[in-house]
Design a protein around this motif. Structure first.
Motif, mmCIF file in Angstrom:
data_model
loop_
_atom_site.group_PDB
_atom_site.id
_atom_site.type_symbol
_atom_site.label_atom_id
_atom_site.label_comp_id
_atom_site.label_asym_id
_atom_site.label_seq_id
_atom_site.Cartn_x
_atom_site.Cartn_y
_atom_site.Cartn_z
ATOM 1 N N SER A 21 -12.754 -35.418 -36.106
ATOM 2 C CA SER A 21 -13.769 -34.412 -36.384
ATOM 3 C C SER A 21 -15.119 -35.050 -36.653
ATOM 4 O O SER A 21 -15.219 -36.072 -37.338
ATOM 5 N N LYS A 68 -17.168 -34.154 -38.654
ATOM 6 C CA LYS A 68 -17.491 -34.068 -40.075
ATOM 7 C C LYS A 68 -17.369 -35.425 -40.752
ATOM 8 O O LYS A 68 -17.944 -35.652 -41.818
ATOM 9 N N LYS A 114 -8.748 -33.670 -37.935
ATOM 10 C CA LYS A 114 -9.056 -34.140 -39.272
ATOM 11 C C LYS A 114 -8.072 -35.250 -39.668
ATOM 12 O O LYS A 114 -7.009 -35.401 -39.058
#
Length: 218
Positions: A10, A12, A35
């Motif tokens: 990800s 993120k 993730k």
């Protein structure tokens, strides 16, 4: 002939560095926005449950975001529109490696990860330790000064070579520092001139089209 490239992780997290790199190179790739601790993250050959992992055809599967970007720059230099990693053996490559290793060792591992371990993930990884996190912040401030001093009077870290994967790594570390509130201390830590140089540099890098494309990914 195209080569199958897959990036697992990800945006993120640290895989954002690799997504930005792939967008800069302009090569086709598959993105699996997994993730940590997901089923897909187990593709990591060194640390199952961590991201990123890069899979290139039947050639290689890699982990470690900085190593992935250097490999991508070398492997696809002729295929992409950008020369993001200086050629091996050149002075520019030496400067590039210097900033990449400094960013990984001094910022990522020794400062930002200490905060993550003793603050953001304290309930999972380690006891909460405000002294450790403040010591890490002070160390980070010293390292950001070294980078800012290098950027005073130049557009990018590797000078005449131009924008490189070293800038990708450093900007991501700056983004990380900003997300935990450390960037708020930069005006005092760096002083007005160096802070202005660093701010202008970050604006320049974040204005790149490939950065925006990577930010828009899952």
């Amino acid at each position: 002939m195209s080569v199958a490239v897959k990036l697992i992780g990800s945006g993120k997290f640290r895989p954002f560095r690799n997504l930005w790199m792939l967008e800069e190179l302009g090569i086709a790739y598959e993105h699996v926005p997994a993730k940590p601790h997901s089923a897909e993250s187990r593709a990591n050959p060194g640390f199952p449950n961590k991201v990123p992992s890069l899979v290139v055809a039947d050639e290689v599967t890699l982990f470690e975001s900085a190593a992935i970007n250097t490999y991508l720059g070398d492997r696809f230099r002729s295929a992409g529109v950008a020369d993001l990693v200086p050629a091996a053996g050149t002075p520019a490559r030496g400067v590039y490696e210097q900033w990449v290793h400094c960013g990984m060792a001094e910022l990522d591992a020794q400062a930002l990860w200490i905060h993550r371990k003793h603050d953001a993930l304290a309930d999972v990884l380690a006891p909460r330790d405000p002294v450790a996190t403040e010591t890490a912040r002070k160390h980070a401030a010293k390292v950001f000064r070294v980078f800012a001093e290098a950027l005073a009077g130049r557009d990018y870290l590797v000078g005449d070579h131009g924008f490189s994967a070293a800038d990708i790594l450093f900007v991501h570390c700056c983004n990380w520092a900003d997300s935990i509130g450390w960037a708020a201390t930069w005006p005092d830590d760096l002083g007005p001139d160096l802070h202005a140089a660093l701010a202008a540099y970050l604006d320049r890098c974040r204005a790149r089209d490939a950065y925006a494309r990577a930010k828009a990914l899952p």
